[in-house]
Design a protein around this motif. Structure first.
Motif, mmCIF file in Angstrom:
data_model
loop_
_atom_site.group_PDB
_atom_site.id
_atom_site.type_symbol
_atom_site.label_atom_id
_atom_site.label_comp_id
_atom_site.label_asym_id
_atom_site.label_seq_id
_atom_site.Cartn_x
_atom_site.Cartn_y
_atom_site.Cartn_z
ATOM 1 N N GLU A 60 -146.626 68.772 -6.366
ATOM 2 C CA GLU A 60 -147.323 69.928 -6.945
ATOM 3 C C GLU A 60 -146.366 70.995 -7.470
ATOM 4 N N SER A 61 -145.072 70.689 -7.510
ATOM 5 C CA SER A 61 -144.114 71.632 -8.095
ATOM 6 C C SER A 61 -144.141 71.517 -9.611
ATOM 7 N N PRO A 62 -143.791 72.591 -10.336
ATOM 8 C CA PRO A 62 -143.714 72.506 -11.795
ATOM 9 C C PRO A 62 -142.605 71.545 -12.228
ATOM 10 N N SER A 63 -142.823 70.891 -13.369
ATOM 11 C CA SER A 63 -141.794 70.018 -13.928
ATOM 12 C C SER A 63 -140.703 70.871 -14.580
ATOM 13 N N SER A 64 -139.626 70.222 -14.952
ATOM 14 C CA SER A 64 -138.512 70.942 -15.603
ATOM 15 C C SER A 64 -138.967 71.561 -16.921
ATOM 16 N N LEU A 65 -139.812 70.828 -17.678
ATOM 17 C CA LEU A 65 -140.303 71.362 -18.945
ATOM 18 C C LEU A 65 -141.208 72.570 -18.724
ATOM 19 N N GLU A 66 -142.052 72.485 -17.712
ATOM 20 C CA GLU A 66 -142.930 73.625 -17.403
ATOM 21 C C GLU A 66 -142.114 74.840 -16.991
ATOM 22 N N THR B 41 -145.681 80.675 -4.197
ATOM 23 C CA THR B 41 -145.573 80.197 -2.819
ATOM 24 C C THR B 41 -144.498 80.974 -2.072
ATOM 25 N N GLU B 42 -144.417 80.710 -0.782
ATOM 26 C CA GLU B 42 -143.335 81.281 0.007
ATOM 27 C C GLU B 42 -142.003 80.707 -0.488
ATOM 28 N N PRO B 43 -140.917 81.465 -0.387
ATOM 29 C CA PRO B 43 -139.609 80.977 -0.856
ATOM 30 C C PRO B 43 -139.246 79.633 -0.237
ATOM 31 N N GLY B 44 -138.830 78.701 -1.105
ATOM 32 C CA GLY B 44 -138.355 77.409 -0.645
ATOM 33 C C GLY B 44 -139.418 76.340 -0.476
ATOM 34 N N GLN B 45 -140.707 76.697 -0.594
ATOM 35 C CA GLN B 45 -141.762 75.699 -0.382
ATOM 36 C C GLN B 45 -141.906 74.746 -1.569
ATOM 37 N N LYS B 46 -141.797 75.281 -2.783
ATOM 38 C CA LYS B 46 -141.933 74.472 -3.996
ATOM 39 C C LYS B 46 -140.833 74.857 -4.976
ATOM 40 N N ARG B 47 -140.650 74.018 -5.983
ATOM 41 C CA ARG B 47 -139.635 74.295 -6.996
ATOM 42 C C ARG B 47 -139.954 75.614 -7.690
ATOM 43 N N ALA B 48 -138.953 76.482 -7.746
ATOM 44 C CA ALA B 48 -139.087 77.818 -8.355
ATOM 45 C C ALA B 48 -140.171 78.650 -7.670
ATOM 46 N N CYS C 24 -147.162 76.130 -20.994
ATOM 47 C CA CYS C 24 -146.776 75.724 -19.643
ATOM 48 C C CYS C 24 -147.519 74.461 -19.208
ATOM 49 N N CYS C 25 -148.752 74.306 -19.674
ATOM 50 C CA CYS C 25 -149.559 73.146 -19.275
ATOM 51 C C CYS C 25 -149.859 72.208 -20.430
ATOM 52 N N ILE C 26 -149.798 72.695 -21.650
ATOM 53 C CA ILE C 26 -150.212 71.908 -22.819
ATOM 54 C C ILE C 26 -149.028 71.741 -23.758
ATOM 55 N N ASP C 27 -148.694 70.477 -24.091
ATOM 56 C CA ASP C 27 -147.661 70.247 -25.096
ATOM 57 C C ASP C 27 -148.304 69.761 -26.397
#
Length: 550
Positions: free
Chosen positions: A412-418, A473-480, A543-546
């Motif tokens: 559920e973390s954002p991708s690099s492109l997002e 999210t709380e720091p460290g839980q998900k990417r960024a 962010c969600c639509i390319d």
């Protein structure tokens, strides 16, 4: 409806009773009912749970668990759902009400009333009955609740009454005003706290215990009644990620929205008077209760030292910096836990000193107040991390040495492109590369804003990407520190702007095209109609639509 099934059950049992008294020598020409048992269960079919010509009342029906019940009733085809609460709907809630009507064809009414005041409730019900006409009220779903968590030793009478009033007085008043209403359901939302207890929630447990007993009372006098003892939920009061993390360490896991819907269906189908729904780690809970008994001698502590000026100074030597943070954590923990700082060693685990969920929150807040670094709850409550480990967490945040890469972190973390488009947004929210714009013209037959809004809501319904936001999210839980979250269609706040001319469309476009990906779904629409045609502008968040998705 449930009464009809009850009568059918009684009839079958009566047939069995009569048959059992028939002499054996004349039984040859008699219907054989010997296979029947008194424990036979007749359950309401799932597609008959909710009447499509009836109204249902949900207490607190626009937030938390009440909102989940409202969505379930609408999805099942209820004609009218009536929400009762002590306040008026917010702008967001008014949008949700509109979504229910457009997507589910269910009318959602809201009435402001204090459940504790019987006279006010009488007036509201009298008006409702007049406005409903021939439409019958078939169900009550009572989920009003207020928390005032306090250990027993600190409880005052006023504190004890706060959670009690909506549970006890609210339930009794609802019972009184519906005495002459033929209900299929009278469902009360209780808590598993009334079954398992919680030393900081004795007042809340008492209110829920009343609901539990009242459900059995109503059944005993032949009235519809059910009570559901809910565990931790991922909505309402339990939606906070800190609360979920702390409870998970204690063996309580949050039920998802999907789980809540399934449990509600199961409760209504089986029609049991009391129904407990929770996701528990029983072995962990058992150890927790044993630990509570062992630590029951620990005294409550009312004051803490002034820690704001105790923050470690930055040092070039990494070992010295780590030791400074170790001493700082010890100082804070000693104050919260009411122990001498010398008792806490570098290798100590704070759970061994009586750290519980309430004190963990206090410690997190004190550490944050002093350092502006939010400690992840799991570091305190797993029972694995020492004081040195906790200090290392703070030091890693300062030196940006956090390289978390496990599956839970990635999920559920954002991708690099997002994240790339997030960087564009955070550097300049007006960056034209952050959005995609599409223009359409509509013929005269389709030149209707209402038709387009309903059609686009259905488009959002079948495309989860158009219902995605990025929750902090709380720091460290998900990417960024961001988590992708797909909203239910009823929870979507869809911006649909009507303008009077093409000139106005161009004028307001710059302001309308601004997105906050944390709260805004990735689509907004502007509509302009004329006597001959309409113009439709779709504004999409990158962010969600390319471009391929478009």
């Amino acid at each position: 409806m449930q009464n009809q099934f009850k009568r059918a059950t009684r009839l079958i049992l009566e047939i069995k009773d009569v048959a059992s008294r028939i002499p054996q020598h004349v039984s040859e020409g008699i219907l054989n009912v010997s296979i029947l048992r008194e424990s036979i269960k007749i359950e309401i079919p799932s597609n008959m749970l909710i009447r499509k010509d009836s109204a249902y009342i949900v207490i607190g029906g626009l937030t938390g668990l009440g909102w989940e019940v409202t969505k379930l009733l609408a999805a099942r085809g209820a004609k009218i759902v009536i929400s009762l609460s002590r306040r008026f709907p917010s702008e967001v809630e008014n949008r949700r009400i509109e979504n229910i009507k457009r997507i589910r064809s269910t009318y959602l009414w809201h009435k402001k009333v204090d459940m504790a005041k019987k006279e006010d409730l009488d007036c509201v019900f009298a008006r409702l009955l007049r406005n409903l006409g021939i439409t019958k009220i078939r169900g009550i779903f009572h989920g009003a609740g207020v928390l005032r968590d306090t250990p027993v030793k600190r409880l005052t009478t006023e504190m004890f009454d706060v959670p009690l009033i909506p549970k006890v007085l609210g339930t009794w008043n609802l019972h009184r005003v519906t005495e002459n209403v033929d209900l299929d359901y009278f469902v009360m939302h209780s808590s598993i706290v009334s079954l398992l207890g919680n030393r900081a929630q004795s007042n809340y447990a008492a209110g829920n215990a009343f609901m539990d007993a009242f459900a059995h009372y109503r059944r005993s006098i032949g009235k519809a009644a059910q009570v559901i003892n809910w565990g931790l939920l991922s909505v309402g009061m339990g939606a906070d990620q800190n609360i979920q993390a702390i409870n998970a360490m204690n063996g309580f896991y949050a039920l998802s929205k999907h789980d809540i819907g399934n449990a509600m269906n199961c409760a209504l189908i089986t029609n049991k008077v009391q129904f407990a729904v929770a996701d528990l780690n029983t072995s962990l809970l058992g150890r927790k209760f044993e630990k509570h008994l062992e630590s029951s001698h620990i005294q409550l502590h009312d004051g803490h030292a002034d820690l704001v000026n105790a923050l470690p100074e930055h040092m070039e030597n990494k070992d010295q910096s780590l030791q400074s943070w170790v001493d700082f954590v010890k100082l804070c923990a000693a104050s919260i836990l009411s122990v001498d700082q010398s008792e806490i060693k570098d290798t100590s685990i704070l759970l061994d000193f009586g750290l519980d969920s309430q004190k963990a929150i206090e410690l997190i807040n004190y550490l944050f107040q002093s350092s502006q670094i939010r400690l992840a709850v799991v570091y305190l409550m797993t029972g694995k991390n020492t004081v040195t480990d906790i200090a290392g967490y703070f030091l890693s945040k300062l030196t940006k040495e956090d390289a978390t890469c496990d599956d839970d972190f990635i999920s559920e973390s954002p991708s690099s492109l997002e994240l790339h488009y997030f960087d564009l947004y955070e550097s300049d929210s007006n960056n034209p590369h952050f959005t995609i714009t599409l223009d359409f013209t509509a013929s005269w037959e389709l030149n209707s804003a209402e038709k387009w809004k309903t059609s686009l809501l259905n488009l959002i319904l079948i495309n989860p990407e158009l219902r995605t936001i990025f929750q902090k999210t709380e720091p460290g839980q998900k990417r960024a520190d961001k988590r992708k979250l797909v909203l239910d269609i009823e929870d979507v706040c869809f911006d649909f702007f009507k303008v009077s001319s093409n000139d106005e469309l161009q004028k307001v476009f710059k302001e309308v095209s601004k997105f906050d990906p944390h709260v805004d779904i990735p689509i907004k629409v502007m509509f302009w109609n004329s006597p001959t045609c309409g113009a439709l502008r779709l504004i999409l968040n990158h962010c969600c639509i390319d471009n391929g998705s478009v």
